[in-house]
Design a protein around this motif. Sequence first.
Motif, PDB file in Angstrom:
ATOM      1  N   ALA A 102      -9.253  -0.186  -0.267  1.00 23.23           N
ATOM      2  CA  ALA A 102      -9.412   0.691  -1.441  1.00 23.23           C
ATOM      3  C   ALA A 102     -10.613   1.616  -1.277  1.00 23.23           C
ATOM      4  O   ALA A 102     -11.538   1.336  -0.514  1.00 23.23           O
ATOM      5  N   ASN A 103     -10.571   2.714  -2.032  1.00 22.16           N
ATOM      6  CA  ASN A 103     -11.742   3.572  -2.162  1.00 22.16           C
ATOM      7  C   ASN A 103     -11.956   3.834  -3.652  1.00 22.16           C
ATOM      8  O   ASN A 103     -11.242   3.280  -4.489  1.00 22.16           O
ATOM      9  N   ASP A 104     -12.919   4.657  -3.977  1.00 17.34           N
ATOM     10  CA  ASP A 104     -13.283   4.851  -5.388  1.00 17.34           C
ATOM     11  C   ASP A 104     -12.211   5.523  -6.236  1.00 17.34           C
ATOM     12  O   ASP A 104     -12.291   5.490  -7.459  1.00 17.34           O
ATOM     13  N   THR A 105     -11.208   6.123  -5.603  1.00 14.07           N
ATOM     14  CA  THR A 105     -10.139   6.759  -6.376  1.00 14.07           C
ATOM     15  C   THR A 105      -8.800   6.024  -6.284  1.00 14.07           C
ATOM     16  O   THR A 105      -7.801   6.488  -6.823  1.00 14.07           O
ATOM     17  N   THR A 106      -8.786   4.880  -5.627  1.00 13.84           N
ATOM     18  CA  THR A 106      -7.551   4.099  -5.500  1.00 13.84           C
ATOM     19  C   THR A 106      -7.111   3.569  -6.859  1.00 13.84           C
ATOM     20  O   THR A 106      -7.931   3.069  -7.631  1.00 13.84           O
ATOM     21  N   LEU A 129     -10.277  -4.884  -1.029  1.00 15.76           N
ATOM     22  CA  LEU A 129     -11.454  -4.034  -1.205  1.00 15.76           C
ATOM     23  C   LEU A 129     -11.673  -3.127   0.002  1.00 15.76           C
ATOM     24  O   LEU A 129     -12.090  -1.973  -0.148  1.00 15.76           O
ATOM     25  N   LYS A 130     -11.370  -3.638   1.195  1.00 21.57           N
ATOM     26  CA  LYS A 130     -11.495  -2.809   2.403  1.00 21.57           C
ATOM     27  C   LYS A 130     -10.462  -1.689   2.426  1.00 21.57           C
ATOM     28  O   LYS A 130     -10.701  -0.628   3.000  1.00 21.57           O
ATOM     29  N   GLN A 160     -13.662  -5.358  -7.587  1.00 22.76           N
ATOM     30  CA  GLN A 160     -14.924  -5.969  -7.148  1.00 22.76           C
ATOM     31  C   GLN A 160     -15.412  -6.982  -8.176  1.00 22.76           C
ATOM     32  O   GLN A 160     -15.877  -8.068  -7.816  1.00 22.76           O
ATOM     33  N   ASN A 220      -2.417   6.738  -2.658  1.00 25.33           N
ATOM     34  CA  ASN A 220      -3.657   5.973  -2.811  1.00 25.33           C
ATOM     35  C   ASN A 220      -3.511   4.909  -3.902  1.00 25.33           C
ATOM     36  O   ASN A 220      -4.320   4.810  -4.823  1.00 25.33           O
ATOM     37  N   THR A 250       0.849  -1.186   0.000  1.00 30.17           N
ATOM     38  CA  THR A 250       0.000   0.000   0.000  1.00 30.17           C
ATOM     39  C   THR A 250       0.886   1.238   0.000  1.00 30.17           C
ATOM     40  O   THR A 250       1.781   1.359   0.836  1.00 30.17           O
ATOM     41  N   ASN A 276      -9.159  -0.131 -10.993  1.00 30.27           N
ATOM     42  CA  ASN A 276      -9.776   0.631  -9.919  1.00 30.27           C
ATOM     43  C   ASN A 276     -10.588  -0.314  -9.034  1.00 30.27           C
ATOM     44  O   ASN A 276     -10.610  -1.526  -9.261  1.00 30.27           O
ATOM     45  N   LYS A 277     -11.247   0.235  -8.040  1.00 31.92           N
ATOM     46  CA  LYS A 277     -11.987  -0.593  -7.091  1.00 31.92           C
ATOM     47  C   LYS A 277     -13.115  -1.373  -7.766  1.00 31.92           C
ATOM     48  O   LYS A 277     -13.370  -2.523  -7.411  1.00 31.92           O
TER      49      LYS A 277
END
Length: 139
Positions: free
Chosen positions: A56-60, A53-54, A76, A18, A13, A71-72
């Motif tokens: 990450a966020n929508d911009t990772t 997934l935990k 998924q 990010n 990470t 991306n996330k």
Amino acid sequence: VINAHTDGDTWVTFADANVLALGDTFSRARYPNIDWSNGGGIEGMVLATDRYLKAANDTTKIVPGHGSLANKADLQDYRNMLATARDRVKKLYEEGKTEQQVLAMDPLADLNAKWAQPTGLGSGPSFLRNVYNSFRNHN
């Protein structure tokens, strides 16, 4: 992470940027290789992806072991494929079906159009064998 691709998987990470670098536990738009003979397994692949997934966020930005930057939502989608493959093959394994019977049934045929490579480790039959044998190896 828990035994996923092999028994020695690592992810990194970069919090300030990010970015997640996931190595061979994540392959974008193709089946992964699950090295069940070296401790890898489908259950570990799903659990590892849940962990990612935990984190990450929508911009990772997600760097896969194979494929382009993801991306996330891509992660998924990958997790959904892994869980579907796990659930279908586990059911057949628990019913006592042999590897050859499962291959003949082709329970991942609908997933192959999106995820299978034409040949090699990412092919539909190869991935199906790896999922099946990850159950046999861990029971």
